[in-house]
Design a protein around this motif. Structure first.
Motif, PDB file in Angstrom:
ATOM      1  N   ALA A 106       1.466  -4.393   4.824  1.00 15.56           N
ATOM      2  CA  ALA A 106       0.367  -4.149   3.897  1.00 15.56           C
ATOM      3  C   ALA A 106       0.775  -3.062   2.918  1.00 15.56           C
ATOM      4  O   ALA A 106       1.329  -2.029   3.318  1.00 15.56           O
ATOM      5  N   THR A 107       0.524  -3.301   1.632  1.00 12.54           N
ATOM      6  CA  THR A 107       0.909  -2.333   0.606  1.00 12.54           C
ATOM      7  C   THR A 107      -0.301  -1.870  -0.190  1.00 12.54           C
ATOM      8  O   THR A 107      -1.292  -2.584  -0.317  1.00 12.54           O
ATOM      9  N   ASP A 108      -0.196  -0.670  -0.715  1.00 13.15           N
ATOM     10  CA  ASP A 108      -1.211  -0.173  -1.652  1.00 13.15           C
ATOM     11  C   ASP A 108      -0.593   0.931  -2.483  1.00 13.15           C
ATOM     12  O   ASP A 108       0.172   1.766  -1.973  1.00 13.15           O
ATOM     13  N   ILE A 109      -0.910   0.944  -3.763  1.00 15.72           N
ATOM     14  CA  ILE A 109      -0.362   1.963  -4.657  1.00 15.72           C
ATOM     15  C   ILE A 109      -0.947   3.335  -4.373  1.00 15.72           C
ATOM     16  O   ILE A 109      -0.349   4.370  -4.692  1.00 15.72           O
ATOM     17  N   ASN A 110      -2.108   3.364  -3.732  1.00 13.65           N
ATOM     18  CA  ASN A 110      -2.810   4.610  -3.427  1.00 13.65           C
ATOM     19  C   ASN A 110      -2.416   5.094  -2.030  1.00 13.65           C
ATOM     20  O   ASN A 110      -2.714   4.447  -1.035  1.00 13.65           O
ATOM     21  N   LYS A 111      -1.755   6.237  -1.962  1.00 10.38           N
ATOM     22  CA  LYS A 111      -1.305   6.764  -0.666  1.00 10.38           C
ATOM     23  C   LYS A 111      -2.475   7.084   0.255  1.00 10.38           C
ATOM     24  O   LYS A 111      -2.366   6.961   1.480  1.00 10.38           O
ATOM     25  N   ASN A 112      -3.599   7.516  -0.328  1.00  8.25           N
ATOM     26  CA  ASN A 112      -4.787   7.785   0.486  1.00  8.25           C
ATOM     27  C   ASN A 112      -5.282   6.509   1.160  1.00  8.25           C
ATOM     28  O   ASN A 112      -5.701   6.531   2.323  1.00  8.25           O
ATOM     29  N   ALA A 113      -5.232   5.392   0.436  1.00  5.78           N
ATOM     30  CA  ALA A 113      -5.640   4.111   1.009  1.00  5.78           C
ATOM     31  C   ALA A 113      -4.719   3.718   2.154  1.00  5.78           C
ATOM     32  O   ALA A 113      -5.178   3.236   3.198  1.00  5.78           O
ATOM     33  N   VAL A 114      -3.415   3.917   1.972  1.00  2.00           N
ATOM     34  CA  VAL A 114      -2.450   3.592   3.032  1.00  2.00           C
ATOM     35  C   VAL A 114      -2.742   4.399   4.293  1.00  2.00           C
ATOM     36  O   VAL A 114      -2.691   3.879   5.414  1.00  2.00           O
ATOM     37  N   GLU A 115      -3.075   5.667   4.126  1.00  2.00           N
ATOM     38  CA  GLU A 115      -3.395   6.519   5.285  1.00  2.00           C
ATOM     39  C   GLU A 115      -4.657   6.033   5.984  1.00  2.00           C
ATOM     40  O   GLU A 115      -4.718   5.979   7.219  1.00  2.00           O
TER      41      GLU A 115
END
Length: 289
Positions: A147-156
């Motif tokens: 799973a990928t996301d440009i937003n590091k907060n979303a990844v966390e």
């Protein structure tokens, strides 16, 4: 825990609803912040003598209800929790609140790969809270997801949601723009799903306050016609998908025909626009060659 009689709670509930708002939002607040489920709430008229236990006292619940009414902050952000399918997910204003219609993504993929217990590799692009990828990973333990996301907060947030809902290890999370973190998997992905920003600029300006003022703009706005990110995802998909691999994209209600054409222009076959439960062409799916 705080205990109050069902009778007193019912009086308090009527008082709160007279202030405004809708019953659905109120029930959600009582569930997510108070710890009393919708089913229990609906049964109060039958068991009026019952004593109820809450995680917060009524003054605190009244404060949060008043904050929702005065600011339009979604209940999910006030509580930091959202229900989606059978998951209980952490959310914040760094990620979209997962929508019920998006739940169909999991069902569509499950039908395409029905009874496939093999070593499927899938990707969820722009995962947000992780809702789609976590559901797919939990329901298919033999599959491996990225799973990928440009937003590091979303990844966390997504990583925590997976850990809180499972002890499995078949899902990994990476920060980066769409396909960018997946260069090591070029030509190896069996299917990819994406619920990208697809709201056209003019439509974005007219969104309800509770959406426009609180949910992340970069997860909603898809450029002038809403298709900026869709074009990018479809364009580069052939580099990452296996031959005969699938791509599924959620799109705006009026974009189905244009997204279908983008798929065809990029050598996808078996392209379909699938309807959601309201009969709207919400999802476009196709197979690469």
């Amino acid at each position: 825990m705080f205990e109050i009689s069902a009778e007193n709670f019912s009086v308090w509930k009527k008082k709160q609803l007279l202030k405004g708002g809708d019953k659905k939002s109120f029930s959600l607040l009582i569930d997510l912040l108070g710890g009393l489920s919708k089913k229990e709430l609906n049964s109060l008229t039958i068991k009026a003598e019952k004593n109820l236990k809450f995680k917060l006292d009524l003054d605190s619940l009244e404060f949060f209800w008043g904050k929702h009414l005065s600011t339009n902050i979604p209940i999910q952000y006030l509580s930091g929790i959202c229900y989606w399918r059978n998951l209980k997910l952490e959310v914040s204003d760094k990620v979209l609140i997962p929508r019920p219609e998006t739940e169909l993504v999991v069902e569509i993929i499950s039908r395409k790969f029905d009874n496939n217990k093999g070593q499927i590799i899938f990707a969820d692009l722009g995962t947000g809270s992780g809702a789609i990828s976590i559901s797919l990973a939990l329901e298919n333990p033999s599959w491996n997801g990225i799973a990928t996301d440009i937003n590091k907060n979303a990844v966390e947030i997504a990583s925590r949601n997976f850990a809180n809902n499972s002890n499995q290890s078949n899902l990994k999370f990476y920060s980066g723009n769409w396909w960018e973190p997946l260069t090591y998997l070029k030509g190896e992905i069996d299917f990819a799903v994406a619920n990208p920003p697809y709201i056209p600029k003019n439509t974005y300006e007219e969104l309800p306050i509770e959406v426009k003022n609180f949910e992340p703009k970069n997860a909603l706005l898809g450029g002038e016609d809403g298709l900026d990110h869709v074009r990018e995802i479809v364009k580069y998909a052939p580099l990452y998908l296996k031959e005969k691999g699938w791509l599924l994209i959620e799109n705006h209600f009026d974009q189905g025909a244009r997204v279908k054409q983008l798929f065809i222009e990029n050598q996808f076959t078996d392209v379909e626009v699938l309807k959601d439960l309201s009969g709207i062409g919400r999802f476009t799916i196709g197979r690469y060659k």
